[in-house]
Write a protein that holds these residues in place. Structure first.
Motif, mmCIF file in Angstrom:
data_model
loop_
_atom_site.group_PDB
_atom_site.id
_atom_site.type_symbol
_atom_site.label_atom_id
_atom_site.label_comp_id
_atom_site.label_asym_id
_atom_site.label_seq_id
_atom_site.Cartn_x
_atom_site.Cartn_y
_atom_site.Cartn_z
ATOM 1 N N TYR A 71 26.305 82.271 -36.560
ATOM 2 C CA TYR A 71 25.536 83.279 -37.327
ATOM 3 C C TYR A 71 24.078 83.405 -36.906
ATOM 4 O O TYR A 71 23.350 84.236 -37.425
ATOM 5 C CB TYR A 71 25.613 83.000 -38.845
ATOM 6 C CG TYR A 71 26.996 83.214 -39.394
ATOM 7 C CD1 TYR A 71 27.477 84.493 -39.621
ATOM 8 C CD2 TYR A 71 27.817 82.125 -39.656
ATOM 9 C CE1 TYR A 71 28.762 84.693 -40.109
ATOM 10 C CE2 TYR A 71 29.108 82.315 -40.141
ATOM 11 C CZ TYR A 71 29.563 83.601 -40.368
ATOM 12 O OH TYR A 71 30.837 83.801 -40.842
ATOM 13 N N LYS A 86 17.920 86.147 -27.024
ATOM 14 C CA LYS A 86 17.606 87.566 -27.189
ATOM 15 C C LYS A 86 16.877 88.019 -25.932
ATOM 16 O O LYS A 86 15.898 87.410 -25.536
ATOM 17 C CB LYS A 86 16.702 87.755 -28.422
ATOM 18 C CG LYS A 86 16.386 89.227 -28.740
ATOM 19 C CD LYS A 86 15.271 89.355 -29.755
ATOM 20 C CE LYS A 86 15.681 89.037 -31.167
ATOM 21 N NZ LYS A 86 16.414 90.141 -31.815
ATOM 22 N N ASN A 89 21.598 90.360 -27.982
ATOM 23 C CA ASN A 89 21.468 89.188 -28.854
ATOM 24 C C ASN A 89 22.742 88.368 -28.738
ATOM 25 O O ASN A 89 23.837 88.890 -28.956
ATOM 26 C CB ASN A 89 21.304 89.606 -30.315
ATOM 27 C CG ASN A 89 20.035 90.423 -30.540
ATOM 28 O OD1 ASN A 89 18.972 89.867 -30.774
ATOM 29 N ND2 ASN A 89 20.147 91.735 -30.450
ATOM 30 N N ASP A 116 21.714 95.788 -29.314
ATOM 31 C CA ASP A 116 20.884 96.514 -30.278
ATOM 32 C C ASP A 116 19.962 97.487 -29.523
ATOM 33 O O ASP A 116 19.794 97.380 -28.313
ATOM 34 C CB ASP A 116 20.067 95.474 -31.060
ATOM 35 C CG ASP A 116 19.484 96.023 -32.360
ATOM 36 O OD1 ASP A 116 19.675 97.218 -32.659
ATOM 37 O OD2 ASP A 116 18.825 95.238 -33.073
ATOM 38 N N HIS A 117 19.335 98.389 -30.246
ATOM 39 C CA HIS A 117 18.371 99.345 -29.680
ATOM 40 C C HIS A 117 18.962 100.206 -28.561
ATOM 41 O O HIS A 117 18.287 100.520 -27.575
ATOM 42 C CB HIS A 117 17.105 98.635 -29.182
ATOM 43 C CG HIS A 117 16.449 97.796 -30.238
ATOM 44 N ND1 HIS A 117 16.337 96.424 -30.126
ATOM 45 C CD2 HIS A 117 15.907 98.125 -31.418
ATOM 46 C CE1 HIS A 117 15.747 95.947 -31.206
ATOM 47 N NE2 HIS A 117 15.470 96.949 -32.015
ATOM 48 N N ILE A 153 24.952 85.532 -30.302
ATOM 49 C CA ILE A 153 25.074 84.950 -31.644
ATOM 50 C C ILE A 153 25.996 83.734 -31.616
ATOM 51 O O ILE A 153 27.082 83.789 -31.020
ATOM 52 C CB ILE A 153 25.678 85.981 -32.646
ATOM 53 C CG1 ILE A 153 24.997 87.350 -32.542
ATOM 54 C CG2 ILE A 153 25.641 85.432 -34.072
ATOM 55 C CD1 ILE A 153 23.575 87.420 -32.964
ATOM 56 N N GLU A 169 21.543 99.537 -41.281
ATOM 57 C CA GLU A 169 22.604 98.970 -40.448
ATOM 58 C C GLU A 169 23.366 97.900 -41.221
ATOM 59 O O GLU A 169 24.587 97.792 -41.130
ATOM 60 C CB GLU A 169 21.908 98.371 -39.217
ATOM 61 C CG GLU A 169 22.720 97.435 -38.411
ATOM 62 C CD GLU A 169 21.944 96.207 -37.992
ATOM 63 O OE1 GLU A 169 20.708 96.287 -37.834
ATOM 64 O OE2 GLU A 169 22.579 95.159 -37.825
ATOM 65 N N LYS A 170 22.649 97.100 -42.003
ATOM 66 C CA LYS A 170 23.290 95.979 -42.683
ATOM 67 C C LYS A 170 24.149 96.425 -43.866
ATOM 68 O O LYS A 170 25.010 95.685 -44.329
ATOM 69 C CB LYS A 170 22.243 94.950 -43.102
ATOM 70 C CG LYS A 170 21.777 94.178 -41.868
ATOM 71 C CD LYS A 170 20.521 93.390 -42.044
ATOM 72 C CE LYS A 170 20.050 92.922 -40.665
ATOM 73 N NZ LYS A 170 18.626 92.693 -40.581
ATOM 74 N N VAL A 219 20.912 84.015 -34.039
ATOM 75 C CA VAL A 219 20.568 84.593 -32.740
ATOM 76 C C VAL A 219 20.063 83.440 -31.868
ATOM 77 O O VAL A 219 18.980 82.919 -32.094
ATOM 78 C CB VAL A 219 19.472 85.673 -32.883
ATOM 79 C CG1 VAL A 219 19.086 86.241 -31.516
ATOM 80 C CG2 VAL A 219 19.927 86.795 -33.816
ATOM 81 N N VAL A 258 25.461 91.049 -29.905
ATOM 82 C CA VAL A 258 25.022 92.276 -30.559
ATOM 83 C C VAL A 258 24.154 93.017 -29.543
ATOM 84 O O VAL A 258 23.155 92.477 -29.061
ATOM 85 C CB VAL A 258 24.215 91.978 -31.841
ATOM 86 C CG1 VAL A 258 23.666 93.277 -32.432
ATOM 87 C CG2 VAL A 258 25.065 91.235 -32.862
ATOM 88 N N LYS A 306 28.463 95.484 -31.970
ATOM 89 C CA LYS A 306 28.669 94.051 -32.206
ATOM 90 C C LYS A 306 30.074 93.695 -31.737
ATOM 91 O O LYS A 306 31.037 94.326 -32.173
ATOM 92 C CB LYS A 306 28.536 93.714 -33.691
ATOM 93 C CG LYS A 306 27.203 94.121 -34.300
ATOM 94 C CD LYS A 306 27.059 93.599 -35.718
ATOM 95 C CE LYS A 306 25.734 94.078 -36.322
ATOM 96 N NZ LYS A 306 25.383 93.323 -37.540
ATOM 97 N N SER A 365 28.347 93.768 -41.512
ATOM 98 C CA SER A 365 27.739 92.473 -41.807
ATOM 99 C C SER A 365 27.426 91.705 -40.525
ATOM 100 O O SER A 365 27.731 92.148 -39.423
ATOM 101 C CB SER A 365 28.667 91.670 -42.702
ATOM 102 O OG SER A 365 29.874 91.459 -42.020
ATOM 103 N N LYS A 366 26.838 90.554 -40.677
ATOM 104 C CA LYS A 366 26.511 89.703 -39.541
ATOM 105 C C LYS A 366 27.789 89.150 -38.928
ATOM 106 O O LYS A 366 28.812 89.061 -39.603
ATOM 107 C CB LYS A 366 25.610 88.554 -39.997
ATOM 108 C CG LYS A 366 24.208 89.001 -40.341
ATOM 109 C CD LYS A 366 23.320 87.817 -40.597
ATOM 110 C CE LYS A 366 21.890 88.225 -40.889
ATOM 111 N NZ LYS A 366 21.175 88.778 -39.727
ATOM 112 N N ILE A 367 27.708 88.780 -37.665
ATOM 113 C CA ILE A 367 28.878 88.183 -37.035
ATOM 114 C C ILE A 367 28.624 86.693 -36.820
ATOM 115 O O ILE A 367 27.478 86.253 -36.789
ATOM 116 C CB ILE A 367 29.255 88.866 -35.697
ATOM 117 C CG1 ILE A 367 28.131 88.782 -34.658
ATOM 118 C CG2 ILE A 367 29.652 90.314 -35.945
ATOM 119 C CD1 ILE A 367 28.551 89.250 -33.258
#
Ligand code: CTP
Ligand code: ZN
Length: 157
Positions: free
Chosen positions: A89, A94, A84, A18-19, A86, A4-5, A91, A16, A60, A9-11
């Motif tokens: 940057y 969650k 998540n 996820d899953h 954010i 995924e990465k 978390v 986010v 995201k 990239s990260k936000i």
């Protein structure tokens, strides 16, 4: 590095999701009202490997939050989803989505004879959660069951 990465990239700030079960990301976007006209900056990752589920989707969205109603709706099509939150940057929150016990006005009853499908009645469709995994919900009026993957065909949004 996670698959995924390599893709996204990260936000800095936002959410986010996820899953998400593989293939369901587009349904989640629909629930959130995100279409070709949106101004949100966002990323959709589909079919990346997941330790728990084999494959998963991720969404995201920058500078967006989710309200309680949106979380309920997401839980119906993506019961395994993790939210998540954010900030800078990191978390900062969650949590898993949770299926509501009563589902109002989101699902159409598959039974054409159900009172909720009669044009001259204004009975709002109400479903009761019977099982979480696999998902089973029951129409409060006629007892018709909607199970598992059928749910995405019964969404009225
Ligand atoms: N994430 C992001 N931007 C950030 C921080 C995290 O896009 N600034 C994403 C990560 O890429 C991941 C998700 O948010 O998809 C959750 O991040 P994290 O908790 O760090 O990952 P995991 O520990 O793998 O999550 P989990 O335990 O829920 O599987
Ligand atoms: Zn019904």
């Amino acid at each position: 590095m996670h698959d995924e990465k390599l893709l996204v990239s990260k936000i800095r700030k936002g959410i986010v999701i996820d899953h998400i079960p593989a293939g369901r990301a587009l349904k989640v976007l629909k629930i959130l009202g995100i279409n070709g006209y949106t101004n949100y900056r966002l990323a959709i990752v589909m079919n990346v490997p997941s330790r728990k589920f084999g494959r998963k989707d991720i969404i995201k969205i920058e500078n967006r939050i989710l309200d309680a109603r949106e979380l309920e709706l997401i839980s119906l099509v993506a019961p395994t989803a993790t939210i998540n939150v954010i900030d800078e940057y990191r978390v900062v929150e969650k949590y898993r989505v949770r299926l509501p016990n009563i589902i109002k006005g989101v699902l159409r009853c598959p039974n054409p004879m159900c009172i909720t499908n009669k044009r001259d009645e204004d009975a709002e469709a109400i479903f009761v959660l019977r099982r979480s995994a696999p998902l089973v919900v029951e129409c409060k009026y006629c007892g018709t069951l909607i199970k598992g993957d059928e749910i995405e065909h019964s969404l009225s949004i």
